[in-house]
Design a protein around this motif. Structure first.
Motif, PDB file in Angstrom:
ATOM      1  N   MET A 175      34.703  65.167  25.951  1.00  0.00           N
ATOM      2  CA  MET A 175      34.425  65.992  27.179  1.00  0.00           C
ATOM      3  C   MET A 175      33.939  66.171  28.861  1.00  0.00           C
ATOM      4  O   MET A 175      33.937  65.968  29.064  1.00  0.00           O
ATOM      5  CB  MET A 175      36.412  65.657  27.683  1.00  0.00           C
ATOM      6  N   ALA A 176      33.660  67.712  27.768  1.00  0.00           N
ATOM      7  CA  ALA A 176      33.061  68.140  29.269  1.00  0.00           C
ATOM      8  C   ALA A 176      31.997  67.848  29.924  1.00  0.00           C
ATOM      9  O   ALA A 176      31.615  68.240  30.932  1.00  0.00           O
ATOM     10  CB  ALA A 176      32.830  69.879  28.604  1.00  0.00           C
ATOM     11  N   TYR A 231      34.669  64.908  35.919  1.00  0.00           N
ATOM     12  CA  TYR A 231      34.443  66.003  36.863  1.00  0.00           C
ATOM     13  C   TYR A 231      35.010  65.059  37.966  1.00  0.00           C
ATOM     14  O   TYR A 231      34.669  65.756  39.218  1.00  0.00           O
ATOM     15  CB  TYR A 231      32.951  66.960  37.298  1.00  0.00           C
ATOM     16  N   VAL A 232      35.689  64.391  38.367  1.00  0.00           N
ATOM     17  CA  VAL A 232      35.594  63.671  39.254  1.00  0.00           C
ATOM     18  C   VAL A 232      37.320  63.707  40.183  1.00  0.00           C
ATOM     19  O   VAL A 232      38.539  64.311  39.402  1.00  0.00           O
ATOM     20  CB  VAL A 232      36.225  61.449  39.067  1.00  0.00           C
ATOM     21  N   SER A 242      41.468  55.695  36.880  1.00  0.00           N
ATOM     22  CA  SER A 242      41.041  54.042  37.132  1.00  0.00           C
ATOM     23  C   SER A 242      40.523  54.155  36.130  1.00  0.00           C
ATOM     24  O   SER A 242      39.981  52.951  35.392  1.00  0.00           O
ATOM     25  CB  SER A 242      40.984  53.940  37.935  1.00  0.00           C
ATOM     26  N   LEU A 243      38.811  55.098  36.520  1.00  0.00           N
ATOM     27  CA  LEU A 243      37.684  54.730  35.676  1.00  0.00           C
ATOM     28  C   LEU A 243      37.889  54.973  33.858  1.00  0.00           C
ATOM     29  O   LEU A 243      37.556  53.695  33.330  1.00  0.00           O
ATOM     30  CB  LEU A 243      36.752  55.855  35.724  1.00  0.00           C
ATOM     31  N   THR A 244      38.709  56.116  33.417  1.00  0.00           N
ATOM     32  CA  THR A 244      39.612  56.333  32.412  1.00  0.00           C
ATOM     33  C   THR A 244      39.877  55.225  31.666  1.00  0.00           C
ATOM     34  O   THR A 244      39.353  54.321  30.519  1.00  0.00           O
ATOM     35  CB  THR A 244      39.866  57.302  32.137  1.00  0.00           C
ATOM     36  N   ALA A 245      40.863  54.185  32.582  1.00  0.00           N
ATOM     37  CA  ALA A 245      41.575  53.329  31.741  1.00  0.00           C
ATOM     38  C   ALA A 245      40.738  51.819  31.843  1.00  0.00           C
ATOM     39  O   ALA A 245      40.535  51.322  30.893  1.00  0.00           O
ATOM     40  CB  ALA A 245      42.834  52.520  32.803  1.00  0.00           C
ATOM     41  N   LEU A 246      39.517  52.349  33.148  1.00  0.00           N
ATOM     42  CA  LEU A 246      38.822  50.741  32.530  1.00  0.00           C
ATOM     43  C   LEU A 246      37.948  50.975  32.278  1.00  0.00           C
ATOM     44  O   LEU A 246      37.742  49.550  30.550  1.00  0.00           O
ATOM     45  CB  LEU A 246      37.974  50.637  34.219  1.00  0.00           C
ATOM     46  N   ARG A 247      37.664  52.361  31.498  1.00  0.00           N
ATOM     47  CA  ARG A 247      36.168  52.925  29.897  1.00  0.00           C
ATOM     48  C   ARG A 247      36.857  52.155  28.450  1.00  0.00           C
ATOM     49  O   ARG A 247      36.830  51.273  27.439  1.00  0.00           O
ATOM     50  CB  ARG A 247      35.855  54.010  29.918  1.00  0.00           C
TER      51      ARG A 247
END
Length: 255
Positions: free
Chosen positions: A171-172, A178-179, A187-192
């Motif tokens: 994760m690190a 770091y956003v 949103s980026l995590t959900a899209l991924r």
């Protein structure tokens, strides 16, 4: 929902790439306890929970995403997230002493980020610049922790004690961590997650028999394959010294 994709993704399409195991996993007979799965009772309960989350939340979202997203756009989204993973591969390759692979991952990241417009296009692969993906679980394996007990994590899905220990480092070393803007990061995590799950919709039909056993065995074999850089050991069937006794066949067909 961020981790539920691992129930299916499991670091890519590893379950699907081992579809030939289905014949072994589909037997309805009582099987002996898997030596790497001493906590099977607990793991099955967590697996069932994750499966419900996938069935009623993640899979429908992935199906909707695929329906409304043109194939070129879906490919670009996958390329974007894969490109961010090159940073993790570079760091773990260095930790494992794999300088060549670290150089390849660095080159891929620079080429795809610039020429590939932020990683939307995988130009490096078209240039035949390819390497092995590496994470901290593989690094721990390279450092000596080769075998580990199987563990199913809530929402995160298939893992081992070793790979679970590597999650904080993974994760690190992933840039979206770091956003600062919460909405953008989530949103980026959900899209991924959704994009990864959508990529497996066509392949999940290959799973047969006991789903839990199939996914477990595929995950463990694939991780062993990755930790050993594709070397699973000698194949006894490829050895000229491997002899069959006719009596073995007679006994087998007599059962």
């Amino acid at each position: 929902m961020t981790g539920a994709m691992t129930q299916w993704a499991g670091r890519g399409a590893l379950v699907m790439s081992l579809a030939l195991l289905a014949g072994c996993a589909s037997s309805g007979e009582m099987r002996e306890r898997h030596p790497d799965d001493p906590w099977e009772g607990f793991n099955r309960k967590v697996f069932a929970f994750n499966d419900v989350v996938d069935r009623y939340a993640l899979k429908p979202a992935a199906q909707g995403y695929r329906f409304i997203t043109p194939d070129p756009v879906e490919t670009s989204v996958g390329n974007f997230f894969s490109n961010l993973g090159e940073i993790r591969t570079t760091l773990n390759s260095l930790l494992q002493g794999k300088g060549a692979n670290a150089g390849v991952a660095t080159g891929r990241f620079l080429i795809n980020t610039t020429v590939g417009i932020g990683g939307l296009f995988d130009v490096a692969t078209r240039m035949e610049i390819t390497g092995r993906e590496e994470d901290f679980g593989q690094t721990l394996g390279a450092w000596g922790w080769e075998e580990s007990r199987y563990l199913v994590l809530p929402l995160l899905g298939p893992s081992t004690l070793r790979d679970t220990g590597g999650l904080p480092v993974d994760m690190a070393t992933y840039p979206t961590t770091y956003v600062e803007e919460d909405k953008v990061r989530l949103s980026l995590t959900a899209l991924r997650v959704i994009d990864t799950r959508a990529g497996l919709l066509d392949q999940e039909a290959l799973i047969s028999g006991d789903r839990y056993s199939f996914i477990r065995d595929a995950y463990l074999q694939q991780r062993r394959f990755e930790v050993n850089d594709g070397q699973l050991g000698e194949d006894p069937f490829a050895s000229d010294e491997f002899d069959f006794d006719d009596a073995d066949f007679d006994d087998a067909f007599a059962e």
